[in-house]
Design a protein around this motif. Structure first.
Motif, short mmCIF file in Angstrom:
data_model
loop_
_atom_site.label_atom_id
_atom_site.label_comp_id
_atom_site.label_asym_id
_atom_site.label_seq_id
_atom_site.Cartn_x
_atom_site.Cartn_y
_atom_site.Cartn_z
N CYS A 58 35.99 10.70 51.05
CA CYS A 58 36.69 9.44 51.04
C CYS A 58 38.20 9.48 50.54
CB CYS A 58 35.93 8.50 50.37
SG CYS A 58 36.11 6.68 50.49
N GLU A 59 39.16 9.09 51.48
CA GLU A 59 40.43 9.15 50.91
C GLU A 59 40.93 7.68 50.46
OE1 GLU A 59 42.37 11.74 50.97
OE2 GLU A 59 40.82 13.06 51.76
N VAL A 60 40.61 7.28 49.41
CA VAL A 60 41.03 6.13 48.84
C VAL A 60 41.37 6.12 47.57
CG1 VAL A 60 39.26 4.68 50.15
CG2 VAL A 60 38.80 5.36 48.02
N THR A 61 42.49 5.33 47.05
CA THR A 61 42.86 5.38 45.60
C THR A 61 42.24 4.30 44.86
OG1 THR A 61 44.67 3.93 46.21
CG2 THR A 61 45.15 6.22 46.25
N LEU A 62 41.73 4.82 43.93
CA LEU A 62 40.98 3.72 43.09
C LEU A 62 41.69 2.67 42.24
CD1 LEU A 62 37.81 5.82 41.79
CD2 LEU A 62 37.71 4.20 43.51
N TRP A 76 35.51 -8.95 30.75
CA TRP A 76 34.26 -9.12 31.24
C TRP A 76 34.41 -9.23 32.81
CZ3 TRP A 76 31.52 -12.47 27.24
CH2 TRP A 76 31.39 -12.03 26.13
N ILE A 77 35.38 -10.28 33.00
CA ILE A 77 35.63 -11.04 34.52
C ILE A 77 36.31 -9.72 35.15
CG2 ILE A 77 36.98 -12.39 35.64
CD1 ILE A 77 36.48 -14.42 33.65
N ASP A 78 37.36 -8.93 34.38
CA ASP A 78 38.12 -7.99 35.05
C ASP A 78 37.23 -6.79 35.30
OD1 ASP A 78 40.26 -9.39 34.77
OD2 ASP A 78 41.17 -8.40 32.88
N ILE A 79 36.27 -6.53 34.66
CA ILE A 79 35.29 -5.34 35.08
C ILE A 79 34.68 -5.53 36.16
CG2 ILE A 79 33.30 -4.14 34.19
CD1 ILE A 79 34.52 -4.00 31.20
N GLY A 80 34.16 -6.83 36.15
CA GLY A 80 33.36 -7.51 37.62
C GLY A 80 34.09 -7.24 38.91
N ARG A 81 35.52 -7.76 38.67
CA ARG A 81 36.41 -7.46 39.96
C ARG A 81 36.62 -6.10 40.30
NH1 ARG A 81 40.51 -11.90 37.72
NH2 ARG A 81 39.30 -13.87 38.35
N TYR A 82 36.89 -5.34 39.12
CA TYR A 82 36.93 -4.01 39.35
C TYR A 82 35.71 -3.16 40.08
CZ TYR A 82 37.45 1.24 38.33
OH TYR A 82 37.54 2.53 38.48
N HIS A 83 34.50 -3.58 39.67
CA HIS A 83 33.41 -3.09 40.30
C HIS A 83 33.24 -3.63 41.68
CE1 HIS A 83 29.11 -2.18 40.82
NE2 HIS A 83 29.00 -3.41 41.26
N ILE A 84 33.53 -4.94 41.88
CA ILE A 84 33.46 -5.27 43.46
C ILE A 84 34.59 -4.74 44.32
CG2 ILE A 84 33.96 -7.36 44.76
CD1 ILE A 84 32.78 -9.18 42.67
N GLU A 85 35.71 -4.40 43.65
CA GLU A 85 36.84 -3.82 44.46
C GLU A 85 36.41 -2.37 44.83
OE1 GLU A 85 41.72 -3.15 44.40
OE2 GLU A 85 40.67 -4.48 42.70
N LEU A 90 34.42 1.80 48.77
CA LEU A 90 33.26 2.92 49.15
C LEU A 90 32.81 2.55 50.40
CD1 LEU A 90 32.28 3.80 45.46
CD2 LEU A 90 33.79 5.00 47.17
N LYS A 91 32.39 1.23 50.54
CA LYS A 91 31.61 0.64 51.77
C LYS A 91 32.69 0.96 52.98
CE LYS A 91 28.22 -2.43 49.80
NZ LYS A 91 27.66 -3.68 49.99
N ALA A 92 33.88 0.65 52.65
CA ALA A 92 34.81 0.93 53.92
C ALA A 92 34.88 2.32 54.12
CB ALA A 92 36.12 0.10 53.74
N CYS A 93 34.85 3.21 53.16
CA CYS A 93 34.97 4.73 53.42
C CYS A 93 33.71 5.21 54.48
CB CYS A 93 34.87 5.31 52.14
SG CYS A 93 35.30 7.02 52.41
N VAL A 94 32.64 4.47 53.84
CA VAL A 94 31.35 4.97 54.72
C VAL A 94 31.21 4.43 56.14
CG1 VAL A 94 28.85 4.99 54.48
CG2 VAL A 94 29.91 5.18 52.69
N GLY A 95 31.91 3.32 56.17
CA GLY A 95 32.09 2.50 57.52
C GLY A 95 31.26 1.27 57.49
N GLU A 96 30.66 1.01 56.35
CA GLU A 96 29.75 -0.14 56.22
C GLU A 96 30.46 -1.43 55.93
OE1 GLU A 96 26.28 -1.37 53.09
OE2 GLU A 96 26.20 0.49 53.68
N THR A 97 30.28 -2.49 56.55
CA THR A 97 31.08 -3.90 56.16
C THR A 97 29.96 -4.76 55.69
OG1 THR A 97 30.53 -4.64 58.66
CG2 THR A 97 32.75 -3.33 58.21
#
Length: 98
Positions: A58-62, A76-85, A90-97
């Motif tokens: 996977c060629e993405v920059t975290l 806490w909110i920032d960690i949740g946003r980080y997790h979602i992002e 990773l789903k885009a890398c796999v091809g899953e939408t």
């Protein structure tokens, strides 16, 4: 040979006939013993193809990691946003939408 003929009670049979009887007995024994091998089932070969999950590079920059502070609720909110992002990347890398 005369002892075998006397044990089997075949005194009146000549040498040629006795050999013929022994040959037939041995031949029929071999045929009966090897006959068990003739009815073996044939080997059936089946090929099944299955989909296999392959690892993908996977060629993405975290995004920048968020530092957690117990006293600041905004982290806490920032960690949740980080997790979602990260999950979306990773789903885009796999091809899953979503």
């Amino acid at each position: 040979m005369k002892t075998i003929q006397t044990l089997m009670g075949l005194k009146g049979i000549d040498h040629y006939m006795f050999r013929k009887i022994v040959f037939i007995i041995l031949l029929s024994t071999i045929v009966l013993l090897s006959g068990g091998c003739a009815s073996k089932p044939e080997m059936l070969v089946r090929t099944e193809y299955q989909d296999v999950a392959m690892p993908v590079k996977c060629e993405v920059t975290l995004p920048q990691n968020v530092e957690f502070k117990e006293t600041d609720p905004q982290t806490w909110i920032d960690i949740g946003r980080y997790h979602i992002e990260v999950e979306l990347l990773l789903k885009a890398c796999v091809g899953e939408t979503r």
